[in-house]
Design a protein around this motif. Structure first.
Motif, mmCIF file in Angstrom:
data_model
loop_
_atom_site.group_PDB
_atom_site.id
_atom_site.type_symbol
_atom_site.label_atom_id
_atom_site.label_comp_id
_atom_site.label_asym_id
_atom_site.label_seq_id
_atom_site.Cartn_x
_atom_site.Cartn_y
_atom_site.Cartn_z
ATOM 1 N N TRP A 80 27.408 -38.774 21.152
ATOM 2 C CA TRP A 80 28.390 -39.869 21.422
ATOM 3 C C TRP A 80 29.636 -39.371 21.712
ATOM 4 C CZ3 TRP A 80 32.779 -40.738 18.496
ATOM 5 C CH2 TRP A 80 33.274 -41.756 18.682
ATOM 6 N N ALA A 81 30.030 -38.295 21.180
ATOM 7 C CA ALA A 81 31.266 -37.533 21.362
ATOM 8 C C ALA A 81 31.326 -37.133 23.044
ATOM 9 C CB ALA A 81 31.453 -36.407 20.620
ATOM 10 N N LEU A 82 29.982 -36.586 23.465
ATOM 11 C CA LEU A 82 29.921 -36.227 24.809
ATOM 12 C C LEU A 82 30.128 -37.369 26.000
ATOM 13 C CD1 LEU A 82 27.177 -33.479 24.443
ATOM 14 C CD2 LEU A 82 29.418 -33.016 25.081
ATOM 15 N N ALA A 83 29.274 -38.723 25.506
ATOM 16 C CA ALA A 83 29.359 -39.711 26.397
ATOM 17 C C ALA A 83 30.885 -40.237 26.387
ATOM 18 C CB ALA A 83 28.538 -40.607 25.816
ATOM 19 N N ARG A 84 31.942 -39.814 25.624
ATOM 20 C CA ARG A 84 33.210 -40.204 25.662
ATOM 21 C C ARG A 84 34.283 -39.064 26.469
ATOM 22 N NH1 ARG A 84 34.524 -39.552 20.347
ATOM 23 N NH2 ARG A 84 36.692 -40.881 20.612
ATOM 24 N N SER A 85 33.435 -37.987 26.712
ATOM 25 C CA SER A 85 34.335 -36.894 27.258
ATOM 26 C C SER A 85 34.160 -36.898 28.693
ATOM 27 C CB SER A 85 33.940 -35.590 26.627
ATOM 28 O OG SER A 85 34.134 -35.851 25.090
ATOM 29 N N ASP A 86 34.793 -36.139 29.532
ATOM 30 C CA ASP A 86 34.864 -35.971 31.124
ATOM 31 C C ASP A 86 34.419 -34.663 31.087
ATOM 32 O OD1 ASP A 86 35.901 -38.667 31.491
ATOM 33 O OD2 ASP A 86 37.962 -37.749 31.364
ATOM 34 N N GLY A 87 33.722 -34.423 32.131
ATOM 35 C CA GLY A 87 33.150 -32.972 32.682
ATOM 36 C C GLY A 87 32.074 -32.443 31.856
ATOM 37 N N SER A 88 31.173 -33.274 31.211
ATOM 38 C CA SER A 88 30.003 -32.583 30.328
ATOM 39 C C SER A 88 29.005 -32.587 30.983
ATOM 40 C CB SER A 88 30.052 -33.374 29.098
ATOM 41 O OG SER A 88 29.618 -34.880 29.205
ATOM 42 N N ALA A 89 28.701 -33.473 32.127
ATOM 43 C CA ALA A 89 27.599 -33.552 32.757
ATOM 44 C C ALA A 89 26.962 -32.259 33.393
ATOM 45 C CB ALA A 89 27.664 -34.720 33.984
ATOM 46 N N ALA A 90 28.007 -31.564 34.182
ATOM 47 C CA ALA A 90 27.815 -30.314 34.812
ATOM 48 C C ALA A 90 27.129 -29.376 33.578
ATOM 49 C CB ALA A 90 28.523 -29.932 35.633
ATOM 50 N N LEU A 91 28.016 -29.243 32.481
ATOM 51 C CA LEU A 91 27.849 -28.235 31.546
ATOM 52 C C LEU A 91 26.501 -28.399 31.044
ATOM 53 C CD1 LEU A 91 31.287 -28.329 29.971
ATOM 54 C CD2 LEU A 91 30.391 -26.246 31.254
ATOM 55 N N LEU A 92 25.910 -29.750 30.465
ATOM 56 C CA LEU A 92 24.418 -30.172 29.966
ATOM 57 C C LEU A 92 23.661 -29.449 30.958
ATOM 58 C CD1 LEU A 92 25.518 -33.386 28.368
ATOM 59 C CD2 LEU A 92 24.974 -31.227 27.287
ATOM 60 N N ALA A 93 24.038 -29.909 32.326
ATOM 61 C CA ALA A 93 22.989 -29.569 33.318
ATOM 62 C C ALA A 93 22.518 -27.938 33.349
ATOM 63 C CB ALA A 93 23.463 -29.812 34.773
ATOM 64 N N GLU A 122 13.693 -26.088 23.036
ATOM 65 C CA GLU A 122 14.469 -26.997 22.332
ATOM 66 C C GLU A 122 15.996 -27.049 23.064
ATOM 67 O OE1 GLU A 122 11.496 -24.994 19.664
ATOM 68 O OE2 GLU A 122 12.903 -24.453 21.286
ATOM 69 N N VAL A 123 16.655 -26.214 23.552
ATOM 70 C CA VAL A 123 17.828 -26.471 24.030
ATOM 71 C C VAL A 123 17.654 -27.109 25.448
ATOM 72 C CG1 VAL A 123 19.733 -24.989 25.590
ATOM 73 C CG2 VAL A 123 18.608 -23.922 23.385
ATOM 74 N N ARG A 124 16.560 -26.785 26.096
ATOM 75 C CA ARG A 124 16.363 -27.742 27.540
ATOM 76 C C ARG A 124 16.163 -29.212 26.830
ATOM 77 N NH1 ARG A 124 12.874 -23.603 28.889
ATOM 78 N NH2 ARG A 124 10.971 -24.823 28.374
ATOM 79 N N GLU A 125 15.258 -29.537 25.682
ATOM 80 C CA GLU A 125 15.500 -30.835 25.444
ATOM 81 C C GLU A 125 16.542 -31.694 24.892
ATOM 82 O OE1 GLU A 125 14.535 -34.258 22.783
ATOM 83 O OE2 GLU A 125 15.294 -32.475 22.377
ATOM 84 N N ARG A 126 17.579 -30.780 24.324
ATOM 85 C CA ARG A 126 18.656 -31.306 23.785
ATOM 86 C C ARG A 126 19.625 -31.672 25.030
ATOM 87 N NH1 ARG A 126 18.902 -26.651 19.954
ATOM 88 N NH2 ARG A 126 17.439 -27.201 18.409
ATOM 89 N N ALA A 127 19.562 -30.623 26.114
ATOM 90 C CA ALA A 127 20.380 -30.849 27.164
ATOM 91 C C ALA A 127 20.027 -32.217 27.987
ATOM 92 C CB ALA A 127 20.294 -29.735 28.134
ATOM 93 N N VAL A 128 18.512 -32.377 28.193
ATOM 94 C CA VAL A 128 18.356 -33.627 28.922
ATOM 95 C C VAL A 128 18.628 -34.831 28.206
ATOM 96 C CG1 VAL A 128 15.832 -33.722 28.298
ATOM 97 C CG2 VAL A 128 16.560 -34.581 30.488
#
Length: 331
Positions: A165-178, A187-193
């Motif tokens: 929820w916090a990430l959805a309100r933050s800018d710039g998280s998409a590339a970092l999650l990718a 498990e990390v890949r699953e959390r990222a996607v």
């Protein structure tokens, strides 16, 4: 050579040379007639050896042992030095990361710095409650890099939800999650996607499209379900694969029904399903799931396919097709 000359040549202060002598590391070979210390060339070489060993991190006690113990073997000591150096680098790297994250928030004063540090500390707390409260802090108090790192590591489902929820309100998280999609840890890949599926915006959608070709089926499947729910036709082949594999097949069939919103799309999806039903490599349970998936696809192509399947050699498929035709009013 007197102590002043030795100090000048070696770069070691006279005071430190006297300290080495008090520890027994260096003993001047002689004294002048006036009682001044006199160092030989061998003494000076020993001083350079001491300085070299200090430079790689040995203590003076370890240096004395290394130089004077005939049975000394350096391997264990070097291994220990490597371990200590790695620990020091890790600690310094962690500190640098923390400072970078504080700097990224643009603190106006020390109160801001302390607030960010408190949030960073809470994100790493062993208490799930503390981590959840940190995730729910105002966006400008939490560096996005810290949120992403926490989200990729979090095992508690409640805290993980708060972090997404916090990430959805933050800018710039998409590339970092990718970047997390490339982790060697499943498990990390699953959390990222999963975090990417909850982000708004075109960047997240584009990254999810790329994830449809990911070698990890879990990543592909989560991306396909999210894109299918948003009407992205690119997800269709993966959704069909999910039905064949029996992996979240009900959700995949629901997503296909969303994608079949117009006649052309419905016919394309029905043709894909029919093609897999007729594929000789498709096993009976998968043929049954594919037939069931036709229920959510409107249009003539799906109806004709169900009519043909009424006479299928697989009785379970034939019965399913017959039932679905009656529900559609075509039987």
């Amino acid at each position: 050579m007197l102590i002043g000359e030795v100090a000048r040549r070696s770069g070691v202060s006279a005071r430190m040379l006297r300290h080495y002598e008090s520890l027994g590391l260096v003993r001047p070979s002689g004294r002048t007639g006036s009682g001044y210390r006199e160092y030989s060339g061998e003494d000076v070489r020993r001083i350079f050896h001491i300085e070299s060993l200090r430079a790689v991190g040995l203590s003076l006690r370890e240096i004395g042992r290394a130089l004077d113990d005939p049975g000394f073997t350096p391997a264990d000591l070097v291994d220990d030095l490597i371990r200590r150096t790695r620990e020091r680098i890790a600690a310094e790297t962690e500190l640098l990361t923390r400072l970078d994250r504080v700097h990224a928030t643009g603190p106006a004063g020390w109160e801001d710095v302390l607030q960010v540090l408190a949030v960073l500390r809470a994100l790493g707390s062993p208490s799930a409650g503390a981590r959840q409260r940190a995730a729910l802090a105002p966006v400008d108090e939490v560096p996005v890099e810290a949120l992403v790192e926490a989200a990729l590591d979090e095992r508690d489902p409640v805290v993980a939800g708060a972090l997404r929820w916090a990430l959805a309100r933050s800018d710039g998280s998409a590339a970092l999650l990718a970047e997390g999609l490339g982790s060697p840890v499943p498990e990390v890949r699953e959390r990222a996607v999963r975090s990417l599926t909850e982000l708004p915006g075109d960047e997240a959608v584009a990254l999810l499209r790329d994830a449809l070709a990911h070698p990890d089926a879990v990543v592909r499947n989560r991306a396909a379900l999210a894109l299918g729910a948003q009407g992205e036709a690119a997800a269709t082949p993966v959704l069909v694969d999910m039905i064949v594999a029996g992996s979240n097949d009900t959700d995949a069939a629901d997503a296909l029904s969303v994608l079949a919103g117009d006649a052309a799309a419905a016919d394309r999806i029905a043709s894909l399903l029919v093609g897999r039903i007729g594929d000789g490599t498709t096993k009976p349970p998968a043929r049954g799931r594919l037939t069931q998936a036709l229920a959510g696809i409107p249009g003539a192509t799906a109806s004709r396919a169900l009519a043909d399947l009424v006479g299928d050699a697989d009785r379970a498929v034939a019965l399913t097709a017959t039932y679905l035709l009656r529900l559609r009013g075509d039987g």
